[in-house]
Structures are given as C-alpha cells and as structure tokens.
Write a protein that holds these residues in place. Structure first.
Motif, mmCIF file in Angstrom:
data_model
loop_
_atom_site.group_PDB
_atom_site.id
_atom_site.type_symbol
_atom_site.label_atom_id
_atom_site.label_comp_id
_atom_site.label_asym_id
_atom_site.label_seq_id
_atom_site.Cartn_x
_atom_site.Cartn_y
_atom_site.Cartn_z
ATOM 1 N N LEU A 114 -3.027 -7.883 -0.557
ATOM 2 C CA LEU A 114 -3.308 -6.585 -1.191
ATOM 3 C C LEU A 114 -2.111 -6.113 -2.012
ATOM 4 C CD1 LEU A 114 -2.083 -3.663 0.104
ATOM 5 C CD2 LEU A 114 -3.454 -4.394 2.049
ATOM 6 N N LEU A 115 -0.888 -6.417 -1.561
ATOM 7 C CA LEU A 115 0.299 -6.089 -2.361
ATOM 8 C C LEU A 115 0.290 -6.867 -3.671
ATOM 9 C CD1 LEU A 115 3.137 -6.031 0.343
ATOM 10 C CD2 LEU A 115 2.203 -4.073 -0.891
ATOM 11 N N GLY A 116 -0.046 -8.153 -3.575
ATOM 12 C CA GLY A 116 -0.066 -8.984 -4.781
ATOM 13 C C GLY A 116 -1.085 -8.498 -5.786
ATOM 14 N N ARG A 117 -2.282 -8.177 -5.314
ATOM 15 C CA ARG A 117 -3.322 -7.731 -6.250
ATOM 16 C C ARG A 117 -3.002 -6.349 -6.821
ATOM 17 N NH1 ARG A 117 -9.690 -7.723 -4.825
ATOM 18 N NH2 ARG A 117 -9.166 -5.734 -3.818
ATOM 19 N N ALA A 118 -2.365 -5.499 -6.014
ATOM 20 C CA ALA A 118 -1.993 -4.173 -6.507
ATOM 21 C C ALA A 118 -0.866 -4.261 -7.530
ATOM 22 C CB ALA A 118 -1.571 -3.279 -5.342
ATOM 23 N N GLY A 119 0.056 -5.218 -7.334
ATOM 24 C CA GLY A 119 1.218 -5.322 -8.220
ATOM 25 C C GLY A 119 0.999 -6.177 -9.444
ATOM 26 N N ARG A 120 0.131 -7.197 -9.331
ATOM 27 C CA ARG A 120 -0.153 -8.101 -10.447
ATOM 28 C C ARG A 120 1.134 -8.634 -11.081
ATOM 29 N NH1 ARG A 120 -5.170 -9.837 -9.681
ATOM 30 N NH2 ARG A 120 -6.787 -8.239 -9.908
ATOM 31 N N ALA A 121 2.054 -9.121 -10.238
ATOM 32 C CA ALA A 121 3.325 -9.636 -10.757
ATOM 33 C C ALA A 121 3.925 -10.577 -9.727
ATOM 34 C CB ALA A 121 4.281 -8.483 -11.058
ATOM 35 N N ASN A 122 5.101 -11.123 -10.031
ATOM 36 C CA ASN A 122 5.817 -11.976 -9.080
ATOM 37 C C ASN A 122 6.286 -11.133 -7.893
ATOM 38 O OD1 ASN A 122 8.848 -11.161 -9.468
ATOM 39 N ND2 ASN A 122 8.007 -11.333 -11.538
ATOM 40 N N VAL A 123 6.820 -11.793 -6.863
ATOM 41 C CA VAL A 123 7.109 -11.102 -5.604
ATOM 42 C C VAL A 123 8.126 -9.973 -5.768
ATOM 43 C CG1 VAL A 123 6.451 -12.922 -4.012
ATOM 44 C CG2 VAL A 123 8.717 -12.980 -5.031
ATOM 45 N N VAL A 124 9.172 -10.195 -6.540
ATOM 46 C CA VAL A 124 10.212 -9.180 -6.692
ATOM 47 C C VAL A 124 9.698 -7.998 -7.507
ATOM 48 C CG1 VAL A 124 12.521 -8.703 -7.614
ATOM 49 C CG2 VAL A 124 12.075 -10.862 -6.424
ATOM 50 N N THR A 125 9.062 -8.277 -8.633
ATOM 51 C CA THR A 125 8.532 -7.211 -9.487
ATOM 52 C C THR A 125 7.442 -6.422 -8.781
ATOM 53 O OG1 THR A 125 9.054 -8.507 -11.458
ATOM 54 C CG2 THR A 125 7.493 -6.697 -11.721
ATOM 55 N N THR A 126 6.602 -7.098 -8.003
ATOM 56 C CA THR A 126 5.550 -6.412 -7.250
ATOM 57 C C THR A 126 6.145 -5.360 -6.321
ATOM 58 O OG1 THR A 126 3.885 -8.164 -7.320
ATOM 59 C CG2 THR A 126 3.834 -6.719 -5.411
ATOM 60 N N MET A 127 7.170 -5.730 -5.558
ATOM 61 C CA MET A 127 7.762 -4.782 -4.624
ATOM 62 C C MET A 127 8.471 -3.645 -5.356
ATOM 63 S SD MET A 127 6.579 -5.993 -1.939
ATOM 64 C CE MET A 127 7.225 -4.646 -0.966
ATOM 65 N N ARG A 128 9.048 -3.931 -6.508
ATOM 66 C CA ARG A 128 9.673 -2.870 -7.305
ATOM 67 C C ARG A 128 8.618 -1.891 -7.814
ATOM 68 N NH1 ARG A 128 14.022 -6.612 -10.410
ATOM 69 N NH2 ARG A 128 15.862 -6.074 -9.171
ATOM 70 N N LYS A 129 7.496 -2.433 -8.291
ATOM 71 C CA LYS A 129 6.449 -1.583 -8.862
ATOM 72 C C LYS A 129 5.800 -0.686 -7.802
ATOM 73 C CE LYS A 129 3.522 -3.480 -11.726
ATOM 74 N NZ LYS A 129 2.592 -4.464 -12.330
ATOM 75 N N LEU A 130 5.631 -1.215 -6.595
ATOM 76 C CA LEU A 130 4.923 -0.473 -5.552
ATOM 77 C C LEU A 130 5.847 0.396 -4.707
ATOM 78 C CD1 LEU A 130 2.423 -3.238 -4.358
ATOM 79 C CD2 LEU A 130 2.034 -1.399 -6.001
ATOM 80 N N SER A 131 7.153 0.223 -4.851
ATOM 81 C CA SER A 131 8.105 1.037 -4.100
ATOM 82 C C SER A 131 8.016 2.495 -4.535
ATOM 83 C CB SER A 131 9.520 0.508 -4.324
ATOM 84 O OG SER A 131 10.467 1.325 -3.662
ATOM 85 N N PRO A 132 8.094 3.440 -3.584
ATOM 86 C CA PRO A 132 8.014 4.861 -3.942
ATOM 87 C C PRO A 132 9.135 5.300 -4.876
ATOM 88 C CG PRO A 132 7.773 4.555 -1.574
ATOM 89 C CD PRO A 132 8.188 3.237 -2.133
ATOM 90 N N SER A 133 10.285 4.642 -4.788
ATOM 91 C CA SER A 133 11.432 5.013 -5.622
ATOM 92 C C SER A 133 12.175 3.761 -6.040
ATOM 93 C CB SER A 133 12.380 5.940 -4.859
ATOM 94 O OG SER A 133 13.619 6.064 -5.543
ATOM 95 N N PRO A 134 12.612 3.688 -7.312
ATOM 96 C CA PRO A 134 13.358 2.497 -7.762
ATOM 97 C C PRO A 134 14.686 2.333 -7.040
ATOM 98 C CG PRO A 134 13.381 4.238 -9.426
ATOM 99 C CD PRO A 134 12.402 4.656 -8.393
ATOM 100 N N ARG A 135 15.166 3.396 -6.381
ATOM 101 C CA ARG A 135 16.439 3.308 -5.674
ATOM 102 C C ARG A 135 16.283 2.723 -4.276
ATOM 103 N NH1 ARG A 135 18.528 9.360 -6.944
ATOM 104 N NH2 ARG A 135 16.326 9.708 -6.462
#
Length: 460
Positions: free
Chosen positions: A73-94
């Motif tokens: 579900l993270l992968g489909r929500a992010g539609r990107a590689n593993v690192v970019t997916t977690m960055r995109k879905l994180s509540p804050s870039p920090r």
C-alpha cells in the motif's frame, strides 16, 4: 521543491504491471524463490521440524502478511522508488522516515551479495545434470560433488556472474515485458514439477517419518532463538523489509485488491514451502541424511530423490532448471529495488542503472562467492562473509525495517490514506479487513518484532 519535482515527474516516466494477474504472479515470483526450496527446508531441519513450522506460520500471519500489505500500500500510494516513496508519504520532510527506504535498499543489496552465489550453485547443477552424473543415494558422494563446486573459486565467481548477467538482461526489458513476462511463464511450471517430485518422495520407505518430522510438532524444541530465525525467514521468504514489495507495489494498478491479492501471494508462497519440505524430508529419513545438514540440504538430498526415479537425470535437470527460474524471479525483484532507485534518484536510464547495479553486486558479491575458498579463513564475528550477510539481513535489517514500516503505517500514515489504498478509494467493502489490519499492524506486529529483536540483542 525537490520532492514536488519528483512527485510530478516520476509517474510519467514509470511503467507498471500490465494486468492484475501479472501483478499477482510477479509479486509471487518475488516471494517464491530459494527461500522456499533451499532455506525453508534446511532451517526447518536445523530447528526441530514441525515445531519450527508452527513458529513460522505465526510469524507469517501475525507479522509477514501485515507488513507485506503495508509495503504494497505504501508503494502504490507513493508510486516511486523506496526512498522517494517514504519521503513523499512522510508527514514532514524533516522527519527521517526515508531511512526505512534506504535500509530496504541496503538489505536488498546485501541479500543479493550472497543470494546470487546460492543461485549460482543451482545454475551450475542445471548444467552438470546434463554433462555429468550427479545422482547418488550415497550422501558422501553427493556431499563431495557439492563441496567440489563451492570450494572452487573460479567456478563460484563464474556462476555468480552468469546469474547477475541474466538478471540484468531481464530487467533491461522493463517491468511488463521483462519482470512480468518472465515470472508469468515460469512460476506455474515450478508448482507442477514440485507436485511430481512430491508424489515420488511420498512412495519412499521413510516418507512417514519425514512427514511426521515436518507436521507433528514437538513443542519442547521451541526456543527464543528459533522464534528469531522463524521471523527472519518470514521476512526473507516473503521479500519484505528489503524494499521489493514497496517497489512492486508502486507498479500495481489502482483497482488491484491489495488485501486479497497479498493473502493469495502468502498462501501460495506457503504452499511452495510445504511442497518443498514434502519433497525433501522423506528422502532425508529414507537415505539416512541429517535433517540439520544446513545450507547443503537441497544439494545433497535432491540427487538422491531423482536417483530412484525413472529418467532421473531428466527430472533433476528440470527441477534445478525450474528452481533457477524461481530464484531468478526473486533476484529480479531485489535488483529492481536498486535499479528503480538509481533510475529515479540519479536520473540514469534503466539500462545504465541496471548495469551499474550489476557491476557493484558482482564486486561485493564476489566476497560471498569466495567464502568457501580463498576467503574461507576470513571470519569476522565468527562467520564467513556469506553467513554474515545472511545473518545481518535476515535477523537484523529485515526485522528492523519491518518494525518501522509497521509503525509508520499504523501510527504515522493518516488512517484515511490506509483506508483509501485498502478499499481502492471506497470501491471495495474491505472495512472489516481494514479494522483488523490496523489493529494487527499497530499492536501485534511491532510488539512481536520488538520482543524477538530484544532477545537477539541479549536483553532477556
């Protein structure tokens, strides 16, 4: 701005699985591999048989399945590689949740460093089954044949590089034409041949004893160490905690039912493991092999199975050929994690990203390939490099990654995002499943992983 740029550009450049069936089989191809046919039988043998199987089932359904659903579900929500997916879905870039993706990529790399060596042994046996007689019911003969292969530094490197080149070629064709097309054709054949081998194994004199070892648990053999190993095996076999399922999830179609499809993947993966156990343990007890033979179990017992079969040379060739197909499906998913990251993060072409990754894997993987020959005396922490890569990934990196993925999905990601993915935007009536999933991924999965990790660190 950087994250927004990636968010805007990545989907246009990305391909995906062409069909829902293709997504199911490709994901299954990632989960099914040498972990089923090589690692599951030997770890079951080393840890008491059926008692270990009970631990493995608990680890699979209370930890493996929820974490796999989480990753997809993270992968489909992010539609990107593993690192970019977690960055995109994180509540804050920090917030450093992207480290989960980085740890997954590291796990994929280290697993490939030793996994390609085992796959190389399988490929070597494919060729040797055609060029020489590797069949024997004498365990000393089959053991000598195996040892001659793994202790030869040239042969070890050669077969590892053959495997890496094959994987590289498949990945350069892309997601649909390379990964999906390959696994769609090869995985069903493995099921068929496993059934044939099982039928023969069940006619052996020691079949009853072998089945009892696999299916009649002696709970006195359960230990905290075995629980840790079972958890590590669940992560290893299901390709979770290493970025593969996040990457593959990013290729799933929007209308794919994540809980239903993932459950089918897990049940099919379990079926292959049990079929492999049924094929191997009757032989172990019929011909006096040691159930705790370790990593060599597959290579010293299977030749004994086929030695007793009509056209045994033909069948052992087909079995190792199809085992190599299963290994290839798993390896492709791991390398795809690294290729997708290099492709999107560094703006490399798929071809360049693939062959740079393959080159780095050949370099680092050569240290695992030489663990039984030129580097046999190099044993940091009392382990060969092959065993060290295996231990660090299966028992540390994968469970830690799974722990933080469960925490992220259960406690950090907004519940409406989870619900949207698991119900396909409200079009599926999965609300009871969603409630159960959120409870398990919030409370049960993280707690079980944490307890086992603390035990492995000597806290208890």
């Amino acid at each position: 701005m950087a994250n927004e740029s990636v968010h805007n550009q990545t989907p246009a450049k990305r391909s995906g699985f062409a069909t829902a069936l293709g997504a199911l089989i490709a994901t299954l191809g990632s989960a099914i591999g040498l972990g089923n046919i090589w690692k599951f039988p030997y770890l079951t043998g080393e840890n008491g048989g059926a008692a270990f199987l009970v631990l493995y089932l608990l680890a699979t359904f209370l930890v493996g399945l929820p974490v796999m659903i989480s990753e997809i579900l993270l992968g489909r929500a992010g539609r990107a590689n593993v690192v970019t997916t977690m960055r995109k879905l994180s509540p804050s870039p920090r917030q450093p949740w992207w480290l989960i993706g980085a740890a997954g990529a590291l796990s994929a790399f280290l697993i490939m460093a030793f996994y390609t060596e085992v796959a190389g042994w399988v490929f070597a046996y494919v060729v040797r089954s055609l060029t020489s007689n590797i069949l024997s019911t004498d365990p000393q003969v089959t053991l000598q044949t195996f040892n001659a292969l793994v202790s030869d530094p040239f042969q070890s490197l050669l077969w590892q590089w053959v495997v890496l080149i094959l994987v590289g070629v498949i990945i350069t064709f892309g997601v649909a034409k390379g990964i999906e097309a390959t696994t769609k054709r090869l995985i069903p054949l493995l099921f068929i041949l496993l059934l044939i081998v099982d039928v023969r194994a069940l006619t052996l004199p020691g079949a009853g004893e072998g089945l009892a070892f696999l299916f009649q648990p002696d709970f006195s053999k359960i230990s905290a160490t075995a629980a840790l190993i079972a958890l590590g095996l669940a992560f290893f076999k299901l390709s979770i905690g290493m970025g593969a399922m996040i990457t593959y999830g990013s290729y799933w179609k929007d209308d794919q039912n994540i809980p239903s499809t993932t459950l089918r993947v897990v049940l099919s993966d379990l079926a292959v493991s049990l079929l492999a156990g049924i094929a191997i343990f009757p032989v172990v007890f019929t011909y006096g092999f040691e159930p705790a033979a370790g990593t060599k179990l597959l290579f010293i017992t299977l030749p004994a199975v086929f030695a007793q079969m009509p056209l045994g040379n033909v069948f052992i060739f087909l079995f190792f050929l199809l085992t190599s197909f299963a290994a290839t499906g798993a390896m492709v998913s791991l390398v795809e994690v690294l290729v997708a990251f290099a492709n999107e993060q560094f703006r490399l072409s798929r071809k360049a990203a693939t062959w740079i990754t393959v080159g780095l894997l050949a370099l680092v993987g050569s240290t695992a390939a030489q663990s039984n020959s030129t580097l046999a005396g190099f044993t940091p922490f009392g382990k060969t490099l092959f065993d060290l890569y295996d231990f660090v990934t299966s028992n540390v990196l994968l469970p830690v990654g799974g722990l933080f993925i469960a925490i992220f999905v259960g406690w950090v990601l907004k519940p409406e995002q989870v619900i949207a993915q698991l119900t396909n935007g409200g079009t599926l009536s999965n609300h009871r499943v969603v409630k159960m999933f959120l409870f398990v991924v919030r409370y049960i999965s993280p707690l079980l992983v944490l307890v086992v990790l603390l035990d492995s660190l000597g806290v208890f």
